[in-house]
Each structure stands twice: as structure tokens, then as C-alpha cells.
Motif scaffolding. Structure first.
Motif, short mmCIF file in Angstrom:
data_model
loop_
_atom_site.label_atom_id
_atom_site.label_comp_id
_atom_site.label_asym_id
_atom_site.label_seq_id
_atom_site.Cartn_x
_atom_site.Cartn_y
_atom_site.Cartn_z
N VAL A 89 35.06 32.63 49.95
CA VAL A 89 35.16 33.71 48.83
C VAL A 89 33.70 33.97 48.65
CG1 VAL A 89 35.31 33.68 46.42
CG2 VAL A 89 37.24 32.60 47.68
N ARG A 90 32.77 32.99 48.80
CA ARG A 90 31.37 33.51 48.50
C ARG A 90 30.91 34.74 49.59
NH1 ARG A 90 29.50 28.08 46.70
NH2 ARG A 90 29.92 28.36 44.42
N VAL A 91 31.46 34.30 50.83
CA VAL A 91 31.06 35.24 51.95
C VAL A 91 31.79 36.78 51.68
CG1 VAL A 91 31.33 35.97 54.23
CG2 VAL A 91 30.67 33.54 53.75
N LEU A 92 33.08 36.75 51.25
CA LEU A 92 34.03 37.89 51.14
C LEU A 92 33.38 38.76 49.91
CD1 LEU A 92 37.24 36.70 52.07
CD2 LEU A 92 35.72 38.08 53.31
N SER A 93 32.67 37.84 49.07
CA SER A 93 32.36 38.79 47.78
C SER A 93 31.24 39.88 47.95
CB SER A 93 31.80 37.75 46.62
OG SER A 93 30.54 37.26 47.01
N GLY A 94 30.55 39.82 49.43
CA GLY A 94 29.75 40.87 49.58
C GLY A 94 30.10 42.15 50.09
N SER A 95 31.62 42.08 50.21
CA SER A 95 32.13 43.06 50.90
C SER A 95 32.41 44.20 50.00
CB SER A 95 33.69 42.71 51.60
OG SER A 95 34.61 43.53 51.53
N SER A 96 32.86 45.30 50.65
CA SER A 96 32.99 46.34 49.72
C SER A 96 34.52 47.24 50.26
CB SER A 96 31.90 47.58 49.62
OG SER A 96 31.62 48.03 50.68
N SER A 97 35.35 46.30 50.86
CA SER A 97 36.54 46.80 51.31
C SER A 97 37.83 46.83 50.62
CB SER A 97 36.81 46.29 52.65
OG SER A 97 38.07 45.85 52.80
N PRO A 98 38.60 47.70 50.22
CA PRO A 98 39.93 47.29 49.35
C PRO A 98 40.97 46.36 50.24
CG PRO A 98 40.01 49.58 50.43
CD PRO A 98 38.41 48.95 50.66
N ASN A 99 40.69 46.40 51.48
CA ASN A 99 41.49 45.32 52.29
C ASN A 99 41.08 43.93 51.77
OD1 ASN A 99 43.12 47.05 53.41
ND2 ASN A 99 41.64 47.44 54.99
N LEU A 158 41.74 38.73 48.72
CA LEU A 158 41.43 37.86 47.57
C LEU A 158 42.19 37.65 46.25
CD1 LEU A 158 37.44 38.58 47.70
CD2 LEU A 158 38.50 36.44 48.18
N LEU A 159 42.81 38.78 46.09
CA LEU A 159 43.72 38.68 44.96
C LEU A 159 44.48 37.59 44.58
CD1 LEU A 159 43.22 40.85 42.81
CD2 LEU A 159 45.08 42.30 43.71
N ARG A 177 38.99 29.68 42.26
CA ARG A 177 39.70 30.67 41.73
C ARG A 177 38.62 31.50 40.98
NH1 ARG A 177 43.17 27.93 39.04
NH2 ARG A 177 42.27 28.24 36.89
N TYR A 178 37.65 30.81 40.33
CA TYR A 178 36.59 31.72 39.38
C TYR A 178 35.76 32.26 40.62
CZ TYR A 178 38.13 28.97 35.33
OH TYR A 178 38.90 28.31 34.41
N GLY A 179 35.34 31.81 41.51
CA GLY A 179 34.91 32.31 42.51
C GLY A 179 35.48 33.44 42.99
N ALA A 180 36.69 33.70 43.18
CA ALA A 180 37.76 34.75 43.81
C ALA A 180 37.59 35.69 42.75
CB ALA A 180 39.05 34.13 44.05
N ILE A 181 37.79 35.35 41.37
CA ILE A 181 37.65 36.42 40.16
C ILE A 181 36.40 37.09 40.39
CG2 ILE A 181 37.81 36.78 37.70
CD1 ILE A 181 39.87 34.34 37.72
N SER A 182 35.24 36.36 40.22
CA SER A 182 33.99 37.13 40.29
C SER A 182 33.82 38.06 41.41
CB SER A 182 32.96 36.27 39.97
OG SER A 182 32.91 35.23 41.15
N ALA A 183 34.28 37.29 42.84
CA ALA A 183 34.15 38.42 43.95
C ALA A 183 35.12 39.48 43.70
CB ALA A 183 34.72 37.33 45.06
N VAL A 184 36.24 39.50 43.31
CA VAL A 184 37.00 40.59 43.16
C VAL A 184 36.39 41.74 42.28
CG1 VAL A 184 39.12 41.45 42.10
CG2 VAL A 184 39.33 39.78 43.69
N LYS A 185 35.73 40.99 41.15
CA LYS A 185 34.89 42.07 40.16
C LYS A 185 33.93 42.78 41.08
CE LYS A 185 35.61 40.42 35.47
NZ LYS A 185 35.41 39.32 34.96
N ALA A 186 33.13 41.86 41.86
CA ALA A 186 32.00 42.39 42.55
C ALA A 186 32.53 43.55 43.39
CB ALA A 186 31.39 41.44 43.40
N ILE A 187 33.72 43.27 44.06
CA ILE A 187 34.02 44.10 44.95
C ILE A 187 34.61 45.51 44.35
CG2 ILE A 187 35.82 44.79 46.60
CD1 ILE A 187 35.75 41.94 47.53
N ASP A 188 35.31 45.37 43.09
CA ASP A 188 35.35 46.52 42.38
C ASP A 188 34.49 47.11 41.91
OD1 ASP A 188 38.15 45.97 42.37
OD2 ASP A 188 38.41 44.77 40.40
#
Lengths: 213, 525, 370
Positions: B180-190, B195-196, B210-221
Motif C-alpha cells: 500500500v505504501r508503495v502504491l500510494s505514490g501512484s497517480s493511476s485510476p487503476n 486499493l479501494l 486499512r488506514y494506509g489504504a485509505i490515505s493512499a486512495v486519498k493521495a491518489i485522488d
């Protein structure tokens, strides 16, 4: 002198009282002459994109006084007239007609109603209207839409226009379009050409308001 | 060290190339049950065996058959044993192996994973890009191995993402968290949609993950929104440049000369049809140089439109100077005549003007943000035309004369400026600029007899908002209106945005009747 | 007062004009119905349904042209958005016609077909009352008036004139057209309203109904002419033309041009709305293309061809141009735009006072010789 006063502010000096009603019936304003000042400009400044057309102009004209404003091109004569007649709003300063009428808050027609008229540098007449109609339009009367729709000339109004026409010797041309008078080549003789200007000024006279620029 | 390691890997690969696959495992590919098939595919992928790639490729192509409990590859009139790869006799009546959509997806990923070990960087890059969506957790070991071996940075970055995505399904929470940490740096909708599920309590028991995923989704958003807004601003700029091209000619004819030309849109049309005509000539006579028809069309469009403009000025507009409303009606009549003429000459249907090959494609600034070349070229072209107009109006004698005539016709005549010729030339210039605008429009919109009608309201709006007689005003108004329209479109839809812009302009003109850049001054009456 | 007002209205037309008007009404209200209903179709004097619809349509256009002339010819304000008011009147009346279809539409629903198609369950609020002819007649007048008042008030107050005004009216009608093209606006989107069945329960395609609509249009045209004549001969008319010729002078002798222009503008919009309402049942369709800028600008050419600043001019212009249009679009469809375009050019270049002006010049030049 008296004649001119009548023209400048539409006031007969004989009738000049501290309080004087101006404007047509139904929309009157009170012209307060208690300090005997009819026009009072104070600290007026107007600038157009940095160019100062008027710089802190102060001018007071007493009731019954005749003033001529002269000056070189660009001195600001016209801008001053524009401020007085409402065409230009000053950036700062006040302009009062009498003691109570704030000219900077009124629109051009309202100022005209209050009793200040003006004439332009170029002669402007309503070319498509007859000489008679030119005078009729300028006449002092209720000038709102509602009145105009149903307005008819009363006999005394008709007489007044006729008097003016005789005075400016255009009574024989009353029904001609005024535009034809303004073109010397359209009419023979100088009398008519001069008459066009006279028609315009007569229009002012009947309206009893006038300014010169 | 890496070199040694690579060598070692290569050797093992070479060695295993000759080792046959386990026939039992290959046989599972032919199992009735899809899940068994999938398991077999994953197993074969993990081994990262080139032979596996061969068999899976055959399976994806529908060349894999079952014959006498043996899996065979049938390519045309040849048959091979699937596990050994040796040619065999054509079997009698082979049963085909069904490949449904689930299997097909699995195969695509498996093949991509296998080609991660290709010698060619390009192939590796392509397969890493392939592996950015729906990566199955079973690919983790393959991806890890590929990652360890990879030397190219671009491929490595992609592989990291793929590896992390695959790890999202890992049973170990720590591994999921790292992913999740690695993926939070992404900017792809896929990746966002991958992560959703992890943000859902029912699907992700571990709080930290879960919290990591939530903040990752936020960062991507946040990043997605940024690119979306950037894309909007870009399309706004692009629309602005189009408006500017459409309006620049008008800024001369209306803004400077005061001629209200309702046929302006048709001058754009003349420019666009010039592009079409030049393209046709190139197609027929110089098919090899077809890519260069566009530069050749620039002078053609300019002079064709300028010629039409000069004729219009000489025959009609000249007699109506100072009578704006009559000019409006007469030029409207001219526009009708031009439209009908175009219909008769080129037909009522839209004609096809294609982009030269060098204008197709674009620059990908970020995933999701592609700047198409044709838009970029048009923005550049708009700047070029703007510069041209500015130079012509401010740095040439003609420009000086035009400005003199428009400011004080009588005085200009007195000092010897041929006023009537200047009028014609200025109008021709404005018309020519409109032709250039039409040339640019031909690259991004339909070319047809009615095309000009759509731009006339817009171009007048630009000139009116910018302020009559103001080139700078036209530029700001065009860009402003373009970006404003596109931003509005983002949350209100195209039609509502258009209406809102028109209403805004109507209100704006009420407030500032002289436009943004108008000079105040005493009007002599 | 009341009496003298009527008298003045009567006096605003001279005897010859009243005679002509009476003749016009006699033809449209008596002769045409007789020729249509009683004379058999094979007779040369029979007036066909096509002709009645065509002339009914032209009379609607003539009303619009007079409305346009009031503000352009007399007020000097060229509107390129009068098609909007025409269409608003048409749409308002079209709402009633749509409701009169009842369950005879293709979906057999109480809702108009296009709403069923959009899966709407009930009428939007602005459709309420649209089944009443009186309410709709009220809307026909009030909606264009309100739109015109709001737009005109702000435009005239900011002293927007001349070409600027023309262009923003064009933008206004363009924006409205885009709005009405949307399905969500609730006026049938692209297709607008059509397939009307009846008015007040009577079939809309029956010869009687056709003649009633034709007669109403003729009466409305006559009334518009008398009203416009009275308006332009009143003092209001003189002030309006004075504003056209020298607005600032009018202002400095104490008339506020805002209210004069606004009044003329709103009256003009109302007349257009009524014309639109009469037009829709006769033509049988209304859609957003009525609001296209091209339609509005065509109105101006009717007035210019006939001669602006006269009242008979717009009527002549609207008739000539539209007769030519219906002839051209049947015989030489591809040349109609050429003709219309050249008409725009030639009239503005050569006939600044239109056909009426040409007639006057001819009569004057012939006068001394005979």
C-alpha cells in the motif's frame, strides 16, 4: 441679463425666492436658494486614465449671476459642463444645485428636469421632426412615458410654440422637417440657414434651459 | 555482482530451455475446471520457463488441443508435443481446449510476466506496462525475481508497482502494508480501484493496512484531481487559442476598422477549404510529400481569404462605412452567398481534412494527461499569428497607416495617406488572418459550408469582451473565455457551460460596455 | 378622456388607410372563407388549404415585422434576437397544444410523448396550468414581456447601443436556442412540439379551424397596424424617433431614454410572442431552430426590404420575401440562399428606404411631368 438667467437655470429672477420648486408637475425637486448660491462645485477632480481633466476645481455661482468660462483647449471647460449636467461622474468632489440638489447623484434627464440644460458644440436638432415638433419636444412638461403616450398639446402650449416660432421667424416653416433647414443647399437664402440654429436655440428657450460650452 | 547474477540466471534459463515441462502439469491446462487451469497457468508462470511461454502463447492463440490424454500444439498442418516441444504426427480428432475470458486475462498476465525476462528492454517495458492492472497475487515470486534482475529504471519503477499490486492480496499484513505504501505514490485510476477494496472493513481486517489504504486512495485522488484540472486548463488553453485564431482577424476588421463583418465566419471557412484543396492537390500530385501539405496551405489560406475579403470590401463594405447596422445586414448577406457558393463547389457534406502524421499522437506528461500534438501545434500557431498581427500593426508602415486612418481619417488623408487603399488592405489583412484561423480549425473540427456560423457569435464575444481596438484585450479575452468555458464544462456539462458563458458575457458587457481594456475618455458629441 | 382617446386612435389613420384596412379584413374574413369552403376545388377561384396556411404564416411574419420596425425603424435599435420572443410565444401556446393531444399520442399517456420518452413521471412545475387556454394566452404575452423587460432594462440602463446591442441580442437568442435544444429543459429538445391534434376540443386540421386561425391572424394583423400607427403618431412616437436621431439631446431636454426604449422594446416583444402563438397551430410545429440567429436576422431583412420607418413597409417586405422564399425553395432550392444573400446586399446598398421608399421616389419623379 434677466433673459440669460432664465436661459441658464430656468429661473425668473423676479420670482426668485429662498425656496423654489423646479421640474415638471409630478416630479418636483426643491431648489433651495437660501444662501443665494445657485451652483456650487467643490474640489471636483476628474481623470481619464491618468490624465487629469479637472484638478480640484471649486466654483460657486450666485443666483442672478452671469459667469462666462473661457480657457484654452483642454482646460477642462467641457468636462466641467459634463460634470454639471451628469454626463461625467467626478472622481471626487461635490456638485450642488442650490443647497440641496446633489448633481453627482442624478442622471442627465433628472438634472435637466431640475432645471439645468445644455447645448452641444455641434448643432443637434431632430432632423426628421418638423420645426414645430422640435419645439414641442423641448417644451417644459411632464416627460414620462405614461404621459407621452396620451399627451395632447393644450391650447396655451400650442400658443407658446407659435409665439416662439414667430419670434425666431420660422412660423412659415413650422411643418417642414428641421433637417431640411439645416442644409443650406436645400433651402435658398441665408435666412433659413441661420434659422436652423435659431430653431435649436428657440427649442432651448421654450424649454427654458440652456448652457453654453 | 549483478552481472554475475545475470549470467547465472541466463545459464539457468538456457539449461531449463531443454528440460521438458512436467507433462502432468501441462495436462492440467486441459482440465474441465477453469480454476484448475488457472492454477496450472500460475504454476507455469512462477517457473518462468521459456517453454511455458511457448505453450501458454499457443493456448492464448487457441492452438492447444487434447488428444489421447496428451496435450498437443497444432499450428496449421504441424503438430507438436506440448510438454517437450518435439514435432509429432498429426493426431486424429483432437479436442479443442476452451479458453474463457477469465482464462484469457490470466494468460495475458502470465505471458506478460514471462516476457519480463526478455533480453530486449522494449519488450520488458511493454510487458511491465501490461502488468499494471489486475495483477494476481500468484505473480509475486515472478515479479520479485524480475524486479531483482531488472536494470532499466523505467521498467523497474513499473515492476515495483506491479509487484506491490500483486502483494495487495498477500496473506501477510506487513507485506500488504508495504505494498500500500508503495502504491500510494501512484497517480493511476487503476491502482486506485485496486486499493479501494482494502479500505473496506469487511475485506481488510488489519487496521494499519486499512488506514494506509485509505490515505493512499486519498493521495491518489489528490493527484488525479490535479491532473484532471491540468487537463482542463490545457483544453481551456487549446479552446482559447482556437477562439483567438477565430477572433484575431475580427480584431482588425471590427476592432480596429469598426466594420462589423458578419461574414467573418465564412472567411474562416474559406481558409479551411483552402487546406482541403491543398491537401487534395498533394494527394493527387505529390503523395510522398503529403505530410507537408499543411505548411504549403498556409500562404494559400491567407491569400484566398484575403482575396475574398478584398472583393467584399471593394464591392460592398466600402459603400457602407459609418453605417454599422447596414454593414451588419449586408455582410450577413455576403455570408449567405459564400455558404451557398461553398455548397455548390464542395458539396453540402463535410469534407475530410486529415492531420499530417507528425501531428498525431502527443506528449504524455503524466499517466492520464496526454497533450495531443495537434492541439499543441495550434497553440503555437496561434502565438505565431498573434506575433504576425502585432508586428504588422505596430512595426510596419502599413500598420501605422491603418492606425492613423482609423483614428482620424480626414487628417490621415491630409498628410497623404491613401485612405481608401488602406481600408482595402487592412480589410484584406483581417480577412487573411481569418483564413489562417480557418486553416487551423480544419485540423481539429469539421470542415463544411456551415462551419463559420458556429464561430461568429464566439469571435464577436471575444472582441467585445476584450475591448474594441485592443489586441491585448482580444488575447486575454480568448484565453479567459476558453479556460472559463472548460472549467465550467467540468462541473456543469458543455451546453450549460456555453449558456453560462454567454449569460456571463451579457452581464459583463452591461458592467463594462467598453470591454476589459477600453480607454476611458471624453466622447465628443 | 375615454372618448377622445378612441377618437384619436381613429384619427391616427386617414380615410384611405381605413378603407384599405376594411378591404383587407373583408377579403380575409369573408372572401377567403367563401372561396375556400363553398367553391369546389376544381374551380379556378378555389383557395386551397396550402394557400391559406401560407398566407396565415405570412401574416404572422408581418406582425413580427411590424414589431421589429417599431424598435428598429422608429427606435433605431436593431435587434437580432426577435426570433426568441416569437419562439417563446410559440412554445407557450405549443404547451397548450401538446396538452390537448391528451392520450392520443404514440405512448397513450397523459404526458406529452417526449416526456414519456425521457421517463418523466409528472409534468414539470412550469407546465402547470398549461391545459387552460386562458392561462396559456396569458403566458404568450407575459413570458416574452418579462424576458424582454429584464434583458432590455439592463441593456438600456447600461446604455448599450448600436451594434453592441445587436450582437448581444444575438448571443441571447443563441443561448436560448442551446437551452431549448436540451432535452432536460422540458420543451421537447431537438424536435420541439409537433403532431398537434386539437384546440378547445376541435380538430386542428379541419377547414373550419384553419379559417378561424386565419381570420384571427388577420384581425391581429389589422389590430397591430392600428395600434402601431397610433403609437408612432403619439408624442411617445415622436420622442422615440428623436431618441433614434439624437439620443443625448433627448436626454438633456429631460426625457429618460431608458423607459422610452424599454417600453417600445417590451411592446415589440409582446407582439412577436402573439405572432408566434398564432403561427404554431397553423404551421403545426415549433422547435428550437426558430431561435437560431439566422432566423432573427431574416426578420430585419423583411423590414429593410419593405422600408423601415413606415408601417406598411414591413408588411410588404414580409410578404414579398416570404412569397419569394416559398417559391424558391420549391423551384430552385439551391438558389434561395443566393437570392436571400443578394437581397440583403442590394437592399442595404441600393434601397435604403426599401420598396416603399422606391415607390415614393418614383411617384415624386413622375409627379411634375404628368
Amino acid at each position: 441679463m434677466r433673459e440669460f438667467l432664465r436661459k441658464v437655470v430656468g429661473i425668473d429672477p423676479e420670482k426668485c425666492a429662498p425656496e423654489y420648486r423646479v421640474g415638471y408637475p409630478g416630479k418636483q425637486r426643491t431648489l433651495d436658494l437660501s444662501h443665494n448660491v445657485i451652483l456650487y462645485l467643490d474640489d471636483i477632480s476628474v481623470s481619464f486614465d491618468g490624465f487629469k481633466a479637472l484638478n480640484k476645481l471649486t466654483l460657486a455661482i450666485d443666483a442672478g449671476e452671469l459667469r462666462c468660462i473661457i480657457g484654452p483647449n483642454g482646460a477642462g471647460k467641457t468636462t466641467m459642463m459634463d460634470v454639471i449636467t451628469g454626463k461625467t461622474r467626478p472622481d471626487s468632489g461635490t456638485a450642488f444645485f442650490g443647497q440641496s440638489i446633489d448633481l453627482t447623484r442624478l442622471s442627465e434627464p433628472e438634472i435637466a428636469h431640475a432645471g439645468i440644460g445644455r447645448k452641444f458644440q455641434k448643432p443637434t436638432i431632430f432632423q426628421q421632426h418638423s420645426v414645430f415638433e422640435n419645439l414641442e419636444l423641448a417644451m417644459k412638461t411632464d416627460k414620462r412615458v405614461r404621459r407621452s403616450l396620451l399627451a395632447r398639446l393644450r391650447d396655451e402650449e400650442r400658443d407658446r410654440v407659435a409665439d416662439t416660432l414667430r419670434q425666431i421667424r420660422l412660423d412659415t416653416e413650422a411643418e417642414r422637417p428641421a433637417g431640411l433647414l439645416a442644409r443650406p443647399e436645400a433651402v435658398a437664402g441665408n435666412r433659413h440657414a441661420a434659422g436652423a440654429g435659431a430653431a435649436a436655440s428657440a427649442a432651448r428657450r421654450t424649454g427654458r434651459r440652456h448652457d453654453r460650452r | 555482482m549483478t552481472k554475475l547474477f545475470t549470467l547465472f540466471l541466463l545459464c539457468t534459463c538456457c539449461l531449463s530451455a531443454h528440460a521438458a515441462l512436467d507433462p502432468g502439469q501441462v495436462l492440467q491446462l486441459a482440465n474441465e475446471d477453469s480454476s484448475v487451469k488457472v492454477a496450472a497457468i500460475q504454476k507455469m508462470t512462477e517457473a518462468a520457463d521459456p517453454d511455458a511461454a511457448r505453450v501458454l502463447k499457443a493456448m492464448a492463440d487457441g492452438q492447444l488441443f487434447l488428444s489421447a490424454n496428451k496435450v498437443v500444439v497444432i499450428d496449421g498442418d504441424k503438430a507438436f508435443d506440448a510438454s517437450t516441444g518435439e514435432p509429432i504426427k498429426m493426431p486424429g480428432n483432437p479436442d479443442s481446449i476452451t479458453v474463457n475470458n477469465r482464462i484469457r486475462g490470466e494468460l495475458a498476465n502470465a505471458l506478460a510476466a514471462l516476457s519480463l525476462f526478455d533480453k530486449d528492454v522494449g519488450v520488458r517495458l511493454a510487458s511491465a506496462q501490461e502488468l499494471q492492472t489486475r495483477v494476481s497475487p500468484d505473480l509475486v515470486p515472478v515479479l520479485a525475481r524480475a524486479l531483482a534482475k531488472e536494470t532499466d529504471n523505467a521498467v523497474k519503477a513499473l515492476l515495483k508497482m506491479a509487484h506491490a499490486q500483486a502483494n495487495l492480496g498477500n496473506a501477510d499484513p506487513a507485506a500488504r502494508l508495504a505494498a500500500v505504501r508503495v502504491l500510494s505514490g501512484s497517480s493511476s485510476p487503476n491502482i486506485r480501484s485496486a486499493l479501494l477494496p482494502l479500505t473496506d472493513k469487511a475485506k481488510e481486517p488489519d487496521n494499519k493496512v486499512r488506514y494506509g489504504a485509505i490515505s493512499a486512495v486519498k493521495a491518489i485522488d489528490g493527484r488525479l484531481e490535479l491532473t484532471e484540472n491540468l487537463a482542463r486548463v490545457f483544453s481551456g488553453l487549446s479552446l482559447g487559442s482556437i477562439l483567438l485564431l477565430a477572433a484575431l482577424g475580427l480584431a482588425i476588421t471590427y476592432g480596429v476598422m469598426g466594420v462589423i463583418n458578419m461574414a467573418h465566419g465564412e472567411l474562416l471557412m474559406v481558409g479551411a477549404y483552402s487546406a482541403y484543396a491543398v491537401q487534395s492537390i498533394f494527394r493527387n500530385y505529390f503523395p510522398n510529400a503529403i505530410d507537408w501539405y499543411l505548411p504549403a496551405a498556409i500562404p494559400v489560406a491567407f491569400f484566398a481569404a484575403a482575396l475574398v475579403g478584398v472583393v467584399m470590401e471593394r464591392t460592398v463594405i466600402r459603400w457602407l462605412y459609418g453605417r454599422a447596422l447596414e454593414t451588419l445586414l449586408a455582410t450577413w448577406g455576403l455570408s449567405l452567398v459564400l455558404i451557398q457558393a461553398a455548397r455548390i463547389v464542395f458539396g453540402a457534406q463535410n469534407v475530410e481534412v486529415s492531420n499530417p502524421s507528425w501531428m498525431s499522437g502527443g506528449i504524455e506528461l503524466m499517466p492520464n494527461l496526454l497533450l495531443p500534438w495537434n492541439r499543441l501545434v495550434i497553440i503555437g500557431f496561434a502565438l505565431f499569428v498573434l506575433l504576425l498581427v502585432w508586428v504588422l500593426m505596430n512595426k510596419t508602415r502599413l500598420g501605422m497607416f491603418v492606425r492613423a486612418v482609423t483614428q482620424n481619417r480626414a487628417m490621415a488623408g491630409c498628410v497623404g495617406v491613401p485612405t481608401s487603399r488602406i481600408d482595402t488592405m487592412a480589410f484584406g489583412l483581417g480577412a487573411g488572418i481569418a483564413g489562417l484561423g480557418g486553416l487551423a480549425l480544419s485540423q481539429i473540427s469539421n470542415v463544411g459550408p456551415d462551419m463559420g456560423q458556429g464561430y461568429i457569435v464566439d469571435s464577436f464575444m471575444v472582441v467585445v469582451v476584450g475591448g474594441v481596438g485592443q489586441l491585448a484585450g482580444a488575447v486575454w479575452a480568448a484565453l479567459g473565455l476558453g479556460i472559463f468555458t472548460k472549467l465550467l464544462e467540468g462541473w456543469a456539462g458543455a451546453v450549460i457551460a456555453k449558456i453560462a458563458v454567454l449569460v456571463f458575457i451579457i452581464v459583463f458587457i452591461q458592467k463594462r460596455p467598453q470591454g476589459i481594456f477600453a480607454l476611458k475618455g471624453r466622447v465628443i458629441e | 378622456m375615454e372618448k377622445s382617446f378612441t377618437l384619436r386612435v381613429l384619427k391616427s389613420l386617414n380615410r384611405k388607410s381605413w378603407l384599405a384596412l376594411g378591404l383587407f379584413l373583408a377579403v380575409t374574413l369573408v372572401v377567403v372563407p367563401v372561396l375556400h369552403l363553398l367553391v369546389p376545388p376544381e374551380n379556378a377561384f378555389h383557395v386551397s388549404a396550402y394557400a391559406i396556411t401560407l398566407f396565415g404564416k405570412i401574416m404572422c411574419y408581418a406582425i413580427v415585422a411590424i414589431a421589429m420596425d417599431l424598435i428598429w425603424g422608429y427606435g433605431g435599435i436593431l435587434s437580432l434576437g426577435h426570433g426568441l420572443f416569437f419562439a417563446l410565444g410559440g412554445y407557450a401556446f405549443g404547451m397548450y397544444l401538446m396538452r390537448q393531444i391528451g392520450r392520443d399520442g404514440s405512448y397513450q399517456s397523459d404526458l406529452p410523448d417526449f416526456m414519456v420518452f425521457l421517463d418523466w413521471k409528472k409534468l414539470p412545475w412550469y407546465w402547470s396550468g398549461s391545459d387552460s387556454l386562458w392561462w396559456v394566452a396569458f403566458l404568450v404575452i407575459v413570458v416574452p414581456a418579462i424576458v424582454a423587460f429584464i434583458f432590455g432594462y439592463f441593456a438600456f440602463r447600461s446604455r448599450i447601443k448600436g451594434v453592441y446591442f445587436s450582437i448581444i441580442t444575438q448571443a441571447l437568442t443563441y443561448a436560448a436556442m442551446l437551452l431549448f435544444f436540451r432535452n432536460e429543459t422540458g420543451f421537447g429538445g431537438n424536435n420541439g412540439f409537433t403532431d398537434f391534434k386539437r384546440i378547445l376540443g376541435y380538430s386542428i386540421t379541419s377547414p373550419d379551424m384553419r379559417l378561424v386561425l386565419f381570420g384571427l391572424t388577420a384581425l391581429m394583423l389589422a389590430a397591430t397596424l392600428v395600434f402601431a400607427r397610433w403609437l408612432v403618431t403619439s408624442k411617445f412616437g415622436r420622442v422615440l424617433t428623436a431618441i433614434r436621431d439624437a439620443e443625448s439631446r433627448v436626454m438633456f431636454i429631460g426625457y429618460n431614454p431608458l423607459w422610452y426604449k424599454l417600453f417600445a422594446w417590451v411592446i415589440s416583444a409582446i407582439l412577436c410572442g402573439i405572432a408566434g402563438a398564432l403561427y404554431v397551430p397553423q404551421v403545426g410545429i415549433i422547435n428550437p431552430s426558430e431561435m437560431s440567429p439566422a432566423n432573427s436576422i431574416e426578420i430585419a431583412i423583411w423590414v429593410a426590404v419593405g422600408g423601415r420607418g413606415t408601417l406598411i413597409g414591413p408588411v410588404i417586405g414580409a410578404s414579398v420575401v416570404n412569397l419569394a422564399k416559398s417559391w424558391f425553395t420549391v423551384s430552385f432550392p439551391e438558389y434561395w440562399l443566393f437570392f436571400l444573400g443578394l437581397l440583403f446586399i442590394l437592399v442595404t446598398l441600393l434601397l435604403p428606404h426599401g420598396l416603399v421608399g422606391l415607390w415614393k421616389t418614383l411617384r415624386q419623379s413622375r409627379g411634375p411631368r404628368t
